[in-house]
Write a protein that holds these residues in place. Structure first.
Motif, PDB file in Angstrom:
ATOM      1  N   THR A  30       0.799  -1.448  -0.040  1.00 45.22           N
ATOM      2  CA  THR A  30      -0.112   0.342   0.069  1.00 45.22           C
ATOM      3  C   THR A  30       0.824   1.424   0.172  1.00 45.22           C
ATOM      4  O   THR A  30       0.259   2.679  -0.758  1.00 45.22           O
ATOM      5  N   ILE A  31       1.682   0.765   0.364  1.00 44.84           N
ATOM      6  CA  ILE A  31       2.674   2.559   0.878  1.00 44.84           C
ATOM      7  C   ILE A  31       3.032   2.870  -0.609  1.00 44.84           C
ATOM      8  O   ILE A  31       3.563   3.922  -1.290  1.00 44.84           O
ATOM      9  N   PRO A  32       4.046   1.598  -1.467  1.00 44.92           N
ATOM     10  CA  PRO A  32       4.640   2.505  -2.712  1.00 44.92           C
ATOM     11  C   PRO A  32       3.293   3.409  -3.539  1.00 44.92           C
ATOM     12  O   PRO A  32       3.862   3.918  -3.876  1.00 44.92           O
ATOM     13  N   VAL A  33       2.647   2.487  -3.370  1.00 45.76           N
ATOM     14  CA  VAL A  33       1.620   2.474  -4.113  1.00 45.76           C
ATOM     15  C   VAL A  33       0.688   4.007  -4.009  1.00 45.76           C
ATOM     16  O   VAL A  33       0.743   5.314  -5.154  1.00 45.76           O
ATOM     17  N   TYR A  34       0.984   4.148  -2.548  1.00 49.42           N
ATOM     18  CA  TYR A  34       0.265   5.932  -2.299  1.00 49.42           C
ATOM     19  C   TYR A  34       1.302   6.467  -2.606  1.00 49.42           C
ATOM     20  O   TYR A  34       0.810   7.538  -3.054  1.00 49.42           O
ATOM     21  N   VAL A  35       3.014   7.013  -2.962  1.00 46.11           N
ATOM     22  CA  VAL A  35       3.819   7.678  -2.982  1.00 46.11           C
ATOM     23  C   VAL A  35       3.429   7.753  -3.937  1.00 46.11           C
ATOM     24  O   VAL A  35       3.896   9.215  -4.722  1.00 46.11           O
ATOM     25  N   PHE A  36       3.009   6.787  -5.613  1.00 44.44           N
ATOM     26  CA  PHE A  36       3.192   6.771  -6.565  1.00 44.44           C
ATOM     27  C   PHE A  36       2.178   7.438  -7.466  1.00 44.44           C
ATOM     28  O   PHE A  36       2.656   8.397  -7.844  1.00 44.44           O
ATOM     29  N   PHE A  37       1.003   6.646  -6.468  1.00 47.34           N
ATOM     30  CA  PHE A  37       0.043   8.470  -6.870  1.00 47.34           C
ATOM     31  C   PHE A  37      -0.338   9.385  -6.891  1.00 47.34           C
ATOM     32  O   PHE A  37      -0.669  10.257  -6.915  1.00 47.34           O
ATOM     33  N   HIS A  38       0.411   9.553  -5.528  1.00 45.36           N
ATOM     34  CA  HIS A  38       0.214  11.148  -4.986  1.00 45.36           C
ATOM     35  C   HIS A  38       1.011  11.799  -5.519  1.00 45.36           C
ATOM     36  O   HIS A  38       0.824  13.041  -5.761  1.00 45.36           O
ATOM     37  N   LEU A  39       2.656  11.316  -5.811  1.00 47.54           N
ATOM     38  CA  LEU A  39       3.471  12.347  -7.302  1.00 47.54           C
ATOM     39  C   LEU A  39       2.924  11.776  -8.247  1.00 47.54           C
ATOM     40  O   LEU A  39       2.990  13.365  -8.678  1.00 47.54           O
ATOM     41  N   TRP A  40       2.184  11.746  -8.254  1.00 47.80           N
ATOM     42  CA  TRP A  40       1.512  11.431 -10.409  1.00 47.80           C
ATOM     43  C   TRP A  40       0.482  11.895 -10.376  1.00 47.80           C
ATOM     44  O   TRP A  40       0.420  13.306 -11.218  1.00 47.80           O
ATOM     45  N   THR A  41       0.071  12.574  -8.763  1.00 47.22           N
ATOM     46  CA  THR A  41      -1.261  13.661  -9.388  1.00 47.22           C
ATOM     47  C   THR A  41      -0.712  15.016  -9.071  1.00 47.22           C
ATOM     48  O   THR A  41      -0.906  16.008  -9.829  1.00 47.22           O
ATOM     49  N   TRP A  42       0.440  14.764  -8.076  1.00 44.90           N
ATOM     50  CA  TRP A  42       1.051  16.020  -8.182  1.00 44.90           C
ATOM     51  C   TRP A  42       1.872  16.591  -8.904  1.00 44.90           C
ATOM     52  O   TRP A  42       2.036  17.744  -9.538  1.00 44.90           O
ATOM     53  N   MET A  43       2.512  15.991 -10.480  1.00 48.96           N
ATOM     54  CA  MET A  43       2.958  16.057 -11.481  1.00 48.96           C
ATOM     55  C   MET A  43       2.227  16.283 -12.567  1.00 48.96           C
ATOM     56  O   MET A  43       2.371  17.136 -13.073  1.00 48.96           O
ATOM     57  N   GLY A  44       1.168  15.520 -11.738  1.00 53.02           N
ATOM     58  CA  GLY A  44      -0.277  16.447 -12.859  1.00 53.02           C
ATOM     59  C   GLY A  44      -0.347  17.869 -13.184  1.00 53.02           C
ATOM     60  O   GLY A  44      -0.682  18.837 -13.634  1.00 53.02           O
TER      61      GLY A  44
END
Length: 71
Positions: free
Chosen positions: A50-64
């Motif tokens: 869960t933790i790496p998936v959360y970090v990935f999507f959080h950074l993806w949202t920030w990048m978007g």
């Protein structure tokens, strides 16, 4: 009082790994028993994923958001 992010980054996988080893040594039906949400094994497998998936999507949202604002 809260723990810092680097501390949590190390602490949560270690606790999950300890729970996984505990589940593997105590439960007779270890791989099949991990599907029940009442089992400690379920959460010891869920947290490290869960933790790496959360970090990935959080950074993806920030990048978007960054790309949307600056283009």
């Amino acid at each position: 009082m809260f723990l810092s992010l680097p501390t949590l980054t190390v602490l949560i996988p270690l606790v999950s790994l300890a729970g996984l080893f505990y589940s593997a040594s105590v439960e007779e039906n270890f791989p099949q028993g991990c599907t029940s949400t009442a089992s400690l094994c379920f959460y010891s497998l869920l947290l490290p994923i869960t933790i790496p998936v959360y970090v990935f999507f959080h950074l993806w949202t920030w990048m978007g958001i960054k790309l949307f604002r600056h283009n």
